[in-house]
Scaffold this motif. Structure first.
Motif, PDB file in Angstrom:
ATOM      1  N   LYS A 123      -5.284  10.218  -0.530  1.00 11.88           N
ATOM      2  CA  LYS A 123      -5.078   8.941   0.153  1.00 11.88           C
ATOM      3  C   LYS A 123      -6.388   8.210   0.435  1.00 11.88           C
ATOM      4  N   GLU A 124      -7.414   8.926   0.877  1.00 15.52           N
ATOM      5  CA  GLU A 124      -8.679   8.249   1.200  1.00 15.52           C
ATOM      6  C   GLU A 124      -9.361   7.684  -0.053  1.00 15.52           C
ATOM      7  N   PHE A 138       0.813  -1.218   0.000  1.00 15.61           N
ATOM      8  CA  PHE A 138       0.000   0.000   0.000  1.00 15.61           C
ATOM      9  C   PHE A 138       0.846   1.267   0.000  1.00 15.61           C
ATOM     10  N   ASN A 139       1.741   1.427   0.956  1.00 15.02           N
ATOM     11  CA  ASN A 139       2.485   2.687   1.071  1.00 15.02           C
ATOM     12  C   ASN A 139       3.323   2.972  -0.168  1.00 15.02           C
ATOM     13  N   ALA A 140       4.031   1.974  -0.665  1.00 18.56           N
ATOM     14  CA  ALA A 140       4.867   2.174  -1.854  1.00 18.56           C
ATOM     15  C   ALA A 140       4.004   2.474  -3.085  1.00 18.56           C
ATOM     16  N   LEU A 141       2.875   1.784  -3.211  1.00 21.49           N
ATOM     17  CA  LEU A 141       2.000   2.024  -4.356  1.00 21.49           C
ATOM     18  C   LEU A 141       1.339   3.393  -4.265  1.00 21.49           C
ATOM     19  N   SER A 172       0.510   9.135  -5.922  1.00 23.86           N
ATOM     20  CA  SER A 172       0.101  10.364  -5.232  1.00 23.86           C
ATOM     21  C   SER A 172       0.288  11.642  -6.046  1.00 23.86           C
ATOM     22  N   ASP A 173       0.758  11.548  -7.258  1.00 22.12           N
ATOM     23  CA  ASP A 173       0.920  12.720  -8.120  1.00 22.12           C
ATOM     24  C   ASP A 173      -0.415  13.018  -8.821  1.00 22.12           C
ATOM     25  N   PRO A 174      -1.019  14.185  -8.580  1.00 23.70           N
ATOM     26  CA  PRO A 174      -2.311  14.515  -9.216  1.00 23.70           C
ATOM     27  C   PRO A 174      -2.278  14.442 -10.744  1.00 23.70           C
ATOM     28  N   GLU A 175      -1.110  14.654 -11.347  1.00 23.86           N
ATOM     29  CA  GLU A 175      -0.992  14.625 -12.814  1.00 23.86           C
ATOM     30  C   GLU A 175      -1.363  13.253 -13.385  1.00 23.86           C
ATOM     31  N   ILE A 176      -1.093  12.182 -12.625  1.00 26.36           N
ATOM     32  CA  ILE A 176      -1.413  10.825 -13.089  1.00 26.36           C
ATOM     33  C   ILE A 176      -2.902  10.687 -13.360  1.00 26.36           C
ATOM     34  N   TRP A 177      -3.708  11.329 -12.543  1.00 24.94           N
ATOM     35  CA  TRP A 177      -5.164  11.139 -12.585  1.00 24.94           C
ATOM     36  C   TRP A 177      -5.906  12.271 -13.286  1.00 24.94           C
ATOM     37  N   LYS A 178      -5.178  13.238 -13.820  1.00 27.61           N
ATOM     38  CA  LYS A 178      -5.779  14.426 -14.430  1.00 27.61           C
ATOM     39  C   LYS A 178      -6.811  14.100 -15.510  1.00 27.61           C
ATOM     40  N   LEU A 179      -6.537  13.122 -16.370  1.00 27.07           N
ATOM     41  CA  LEU A 179      -7.446  12.755 -17.455  1.00 27.07           C
ATOM     42  C   LEU A 179      -8.347  11.579 -17.089  1.00 27.07           C
ATOM     43  N   HIS A 180      -8.233  11.126 -15.888  1.00 27.03           N
ATOM     44  CA  HIS A 180      -8.960   9.944 -15.428  1.00 27.03           C
ATOM     45  C   HIS A 180     -10.368  10.323 -14.999  1.00 27.03           C
ATOM     46  N   GLN A 181     -11.282   9.364 -15.075  1.00 30.36           N
ATOM     47  CA  GLN A 181     -12.654   9.622 -14.650  1.00 30.36           C
ATOM     48  C   GLN A 181     -12.762   9.805 -13.136  1.00 30.36           C
ATOM     49  N   ASN A 182     -11.722   9.436 -12.393  1.00 33.33           N
ATOM     50  CA  ASN A 182     -11.631   9.688 -10.955  1.00 33.33           C
ATOM     51  C   ASN A 182     -10.392  10.554 -10.703  1.00 33.33           C
ATOM     52  N   PRO A 183     -10.468  11.849 -11.022  1.00 33.24           N
ATOM     53  CA  PRO A 183      -9.275  12.699 -10.968  1.00 33.24           C
ATOM     54  C   PRO A 183      -8.747  12.979  -9.567  1.00 33.24           C
TER      55      PRO A 183
END
Length: 175
Positions: A48-49, A24-27, A32-43
């Motif tokens: 963490k939650e 969990f912690n390593a993943l 945790s970078d917001p850029e990864i999820w910017k185009l995702h349907q769950n941005p």
């Protein structure tokens, strides 16, 4: 032949192994970078939650992988399989993300090809469901050779009810 949706797979670049609670912690660090999820349907999945819910789903799936960079022996992302709900000839590869440092290179192709080759031992079709606005993921699956087969549809496995999903497919017979 029994289907193994969580084998250990590796090549010279990456090791895919069953995801463990202790990852969990390593993943989360990788995610945790917001850029990864910017185009995702769950941005907001970088929070963490929100990521905890994603991780719990991955663990419950019993088909999720930790993606390990073999050079550094660090976890750099995750992906998983999901059986298709209406066809025993198809499996989905999804819920994939990589740490931003691994974008644009050979890592996505490297681990996805491991998953695809494994899937083709059991299934004729490999599916990728992608949000219509996530052009980065669309390009990535097209680079693998996947073709667009559906421009509409619910991404029912995600926390949205908007008709935003498109489906790409690989066919073992022409791959």
């Amino acid at each position: 032949m029994a289907i193994n949706l969580q084998p250990t797979l590796e090549n010279e670049l990456v090791l895919l192994r069953p995801l463990k609670r202790s990852d969990f912690n390593a993943l989360y660090q990788a995610a945790s970078d917001p850029e990864i999820w910017k185009l995702h349907q769950n941005p907001d999945r970088y929070k963490k939650e929100i990521f905890t819910v994603f991780f719990d789903g991955a663990m419950a799936s019993k088909a999720a992988f930790g993606i390990i960079d073999k050079k550094t022996n660090t976890i750099i992302g995750s992906s998983r399989f999901r059986l298709h709900n209406t066809s025993d000839e198809a499996v989905e590869i999804g819920w994939t993300f990589l740490s931003k440092a691994y974008w644009g290179g050979t890592y996505n192709t490297s681990f996805k090809n491991l998953m695809i080759q494994h899937a083709f031992q059991y299934f004729r079709y490999v599916l990728f469901h992608v949000d219509h606005k996530n052009y980065r993921s669309q390009r990535a699956v097209q680079k693998l050779g996947a073709i667009l087969v559906d421009k509409q549809g619910f991404l029912k496995h995600l926390s949205t009810t908007k008709e935003t999903g498109i489906t790409f497919m690989l066919d073992r017979e022409i791959f």
